[in-house]
Write an enzyme that holds these catalytic residues in place. Structure first.
Site, mmCIF file in Angstrom:
data_model
loop_
_atom_site.group_PDB
_atom_site.id
_atom_site.type_symbol
_atom_site.label_atom_id
_atom_site.label_comp_id
_atom_site.label_asym_id
_atom_site.label_seq_id
_atom_site.Cartn_x
_atom_site.Cartn_y
_atom_site.Cartn_z
ATOM 1 N N SER A 222 0.855 -1.335 0.072
ATOM 2 C CA SER A 222 0.087 -0.036 -0.131
ATOM 3 C C SER A 222 0.887 1.102 -0.194
ATOM 4 O O SER A 222 0.157 2.547 0.005
ATOM 5 C CB SER A 222 -0.792 0.154 1.275
ATOM 6 O OG SER A 222 -1.997 -0.850 0.895
ATOM 7 N N LYS B 59 0.470 3.349 -3.006
ATOM 8 C CA LYS B 59 -0.901 4.344 -3.141
ATOM 9 C C LYS B 59 -0.531 5.834 -3.060
ATOM 10 O O LYS B 59 -1.101 6.492 -3.728
ATOM 11 C CB LYS B 59 -1.724 3.868 -1.955
ATOM 12 C CG LYS B 59 -2.533 2.538 -1.911
ATOM 13 C CD LYS B 59 -3.294 2.346 -0.914
ATOM 14 C CE LYS B 59 -4.130 1.044 -1.214
ATOM 15 N NZ LYS B 59 -3.928 -0.021 -0.340
ATOM 16 N N TYR C 58 -3.960 -2.364 -10.245
ATOM 17 C CA TYR C 58 -3.774 -2.097 -8.548
ATOM 18 C C TYR C 58 -2.797 -3.233 -8.145
ATOM 19 O O TYR C 58 -1.867 -2.999 -7.218
ATOM 20 C CB TYR C 58 -5.251 -2.306 -8.178
ATOM 21 C CG TYR C 58 -5.171 -2.424 -6.570
ATOM 22 C CD1 TYR C 58 -4.959 -1.077 -5.727
ATOM 23 C CD2 TYR C 58 -5.336 -3.628 -5.763
ATOM 24 C CE1 TYR C 58 -4.988 -1.133 -4.419
ATOM 25 C CE2 TYR C 58 -5.119 -3.470 -4.374
ATOM 26 C CZ TYR C 58 -5.069 -2.196 -3.816
ATOM 27 O OH TYR C 58 -4.941 -2.409 -2.470
ATOM 28 N N TYR D 183 -4.273 3.684 8.396
ATOM 29 C CA TYR D 183 -5.680 3.150 8.241
ATOM 30 C C TYR D 183 -6.397 3.347 9.833
ATOM 31 O O TYR D 183 -6.330 4.574 10.233
ATOM 32 C CB TYR D 183 -5.748 1.353 8.149
ATOM 33 C CG TYR D 183 -4.697 1.307 6.872
ATOM 34 C CD1 TYR D 183 -5.211 1.797 5.875
ATOM 35 C CD2 TYR D 183 -3.515 0.564 7.051
ATOM 36 C CE1 TYR D 183 -4.227 1.334 4.426
ATOM 37 C CE2 TYR D 183 -2.961 0.286 6.099
ATOM 38 C CZ TYR D 183 -3.319 0.532 4.931
ATOM 39 O OH TYR D 183 -2.311 0.514 3.683
ATOM 40 N N VAL E 209 1.280 -3.865 3.750
ATOM 41 C CA VAL E 209 1.079 -5.222 4.450
ATOM 42 C C VAL E 209 2.322 -5.973 4.075
ATOM 43 O O VAL E 209 2.603 -7.085 4.601
ATOM 44 C CB VAL E 209 -0.163 -5.854 4.104
ATOM 45 C CG1 VAL E 209 -1.422 -5.382 4.621
ATOM 46 C CG2 VAL E 209 -0.242 -6.135 2.533
HETATM 47 N N1 GLN Z 1 -2.376 -5.363 -1.816
HETATM 48 C C1 GLN Z 1 -2.757 -5.283 -0.449
HETATM 49 C C2 GLN Z 1 -4.216 -5.267 -0.487
HETATM 50 O O1 GLN Z 1 -5.028 -4.685 -1.505
HETATM 51 C C3 GLN Z 1 -2.431 -3.831 0.149
HETATM 52 C C4 GLN Z 1 -2.992 -3.468 1.430
HETATM 53 C C5 GLN Z 1 -1.993 -2.905 2.385
HETATM 54 O O2 GLN Z 1 -0.770 -3.045 2.106
HETATM 55 N N2 GLN Z 1 -2.582 -2.456 3.427
HETATM 56 O O3 GLN Z 1 -4.961 -5.974 0.197
#
Ligand code: GLN
Length: 303
Positions: free
Chosen positions: A57, A60, A181, A239, A257
């Site tokens: 993420s 992003k 994505y 988050y 993650v």
């Molecule tokens: N690729 C992960 C997902 O879409 C990214 C989520 C994350 O890093 N928090 O679930």
């Protein structure tokens, strides 16, 4: 930084790796790396800072930066700027809020941003890779195994995308958006490359070439946009732990993650940490601990 490594050692290896993406379940949990780049371009690193990992993420923020270049403020009619208070992959608010995600740093918001990239660039993944490579002066690549592994298990992200499409908030077919994505999440780079790639947000929007030693200065965003991206990272980047993180660490940050977290200290520098063991909100446990320790030792903070 050696002090930080020593202090977080008891936390490294705790938590759980992101096993809902099968390829990430295989990453050794006992890794820890930290890299710091100051705004004058000095770089220091410790631990496993040269081991590439899946940034997930954290990407992003790069995609948001690119989407804003084409869409400007019009983007904010399709995605909000509020913290969600819910897990990064939650669907519940989307139904109540008519397919408009709370912010661009949760999955639903990043899917809208990915949709913009698919519309605005003939080869969005090439554009993204080129941008990240130009910012990091270092090896960055898409990890096909991680991307395909996530694509094969992406029912939840697909549900969000379909729901948003039903509300008219996606311009492209769900499959094209999901492919983009999942590949953006699979970007692999190390802590040093990450600290360098985010330095524009610590330097009022400009990136200074490092490895080339040419002193090249490239404007990536204007100072106002750098402030706004930092504000979103502070309020939404970790988050449903963003409040706690702001309280404990006190700087804009984005987690993934894969266990990475990149923190921005405007006017001072960037700090990238990596350790794959995650807490319940999907943030690296040792990574958060390291940032807490680092800011308390250095006094780097926005408050
Ligand atoms: N690729 C992960 C997902 O879409 C990214 C989520 C994350 O890093 N928090 O679930």
């Amino acid at each position: 930084m050696q002090q930080v490594c020593a202090d977080v050692a008891p936390v490294v290896g705790t938590g759980v790796v992101a096993d809902y993406i099968p390829a990430l379940a295989k990453v050794p949990i006992d890794r820890f790396g930290i890299a710091v780049q100051t705004t004058d371009g000095d770089m220091a690193c410790a631990g496993d800072a040269r081991e590439p990992f899946s940034i997930q993420s954290i990407a992003k923020v790069f995609t948001l930066t690119l989407a804003l270049e084409h869409r400007g403020d019009a983007l904010w009619s399709r995605v909000g700027k509020e913290p969600s208070g819910d897990p990064f992959n939650s669907l519940v608010q989307l139904e109540h809020e008519c397919g408009i995600p709370r912010n661009p740093l949760i999955n639903a918001g990043a899917l809208v941003v990915a949709d913009c990239l698919v519309s605005d660039h003939p080869r969005p993944l090439d554009t993204l890779l080129q941008r990240v490579r130009s910012l990091s002066d270092a090896g960055v690549h898409y990890d096909d195994t991680v991307a395909e592994s996530e694509l094969a298990t992406s029912d939840r992200n697909a549900s969000m995308a379909h729901l948003m499409k039903s509300f008219g908030n996606l311009e492209n077919p769900v499959k094209a958006v999901l492919d983009t994505y999942c590949y953006q999440c699979s970007l692999a780079m190390d802590c040093c490359a990450l600290a360098s790639a985010f330095s524009y947000l610590a330097s009022g929007g400009v990136h200074r070439g490092r490895a080339s030693n040419t002193g090249d200065v490239v404007r990536i965003v204007d100072p106002a946009r750098a402030r706004r991206i930092n504000a979103l990272m502070l309020t939404c980047g970790t988050y449903d732990r963003a409040g706690e993180f702001a309280y404990e660490v006190g700087v804009p940050a984005k987690s993934g993650v894969g266990g990475g977290i990149v923190a921005i200290v405007p006017g001072r520098g960037t700090v990238a940490v990596w350790s794959p063991g995650l807490g319940p909100s999907g943030n690296s446990l040792a990574g958060v601990e390291a940032l807490k320790r680092f800011v308390s030792l250095t006094g780097w903070s926005v408050f």
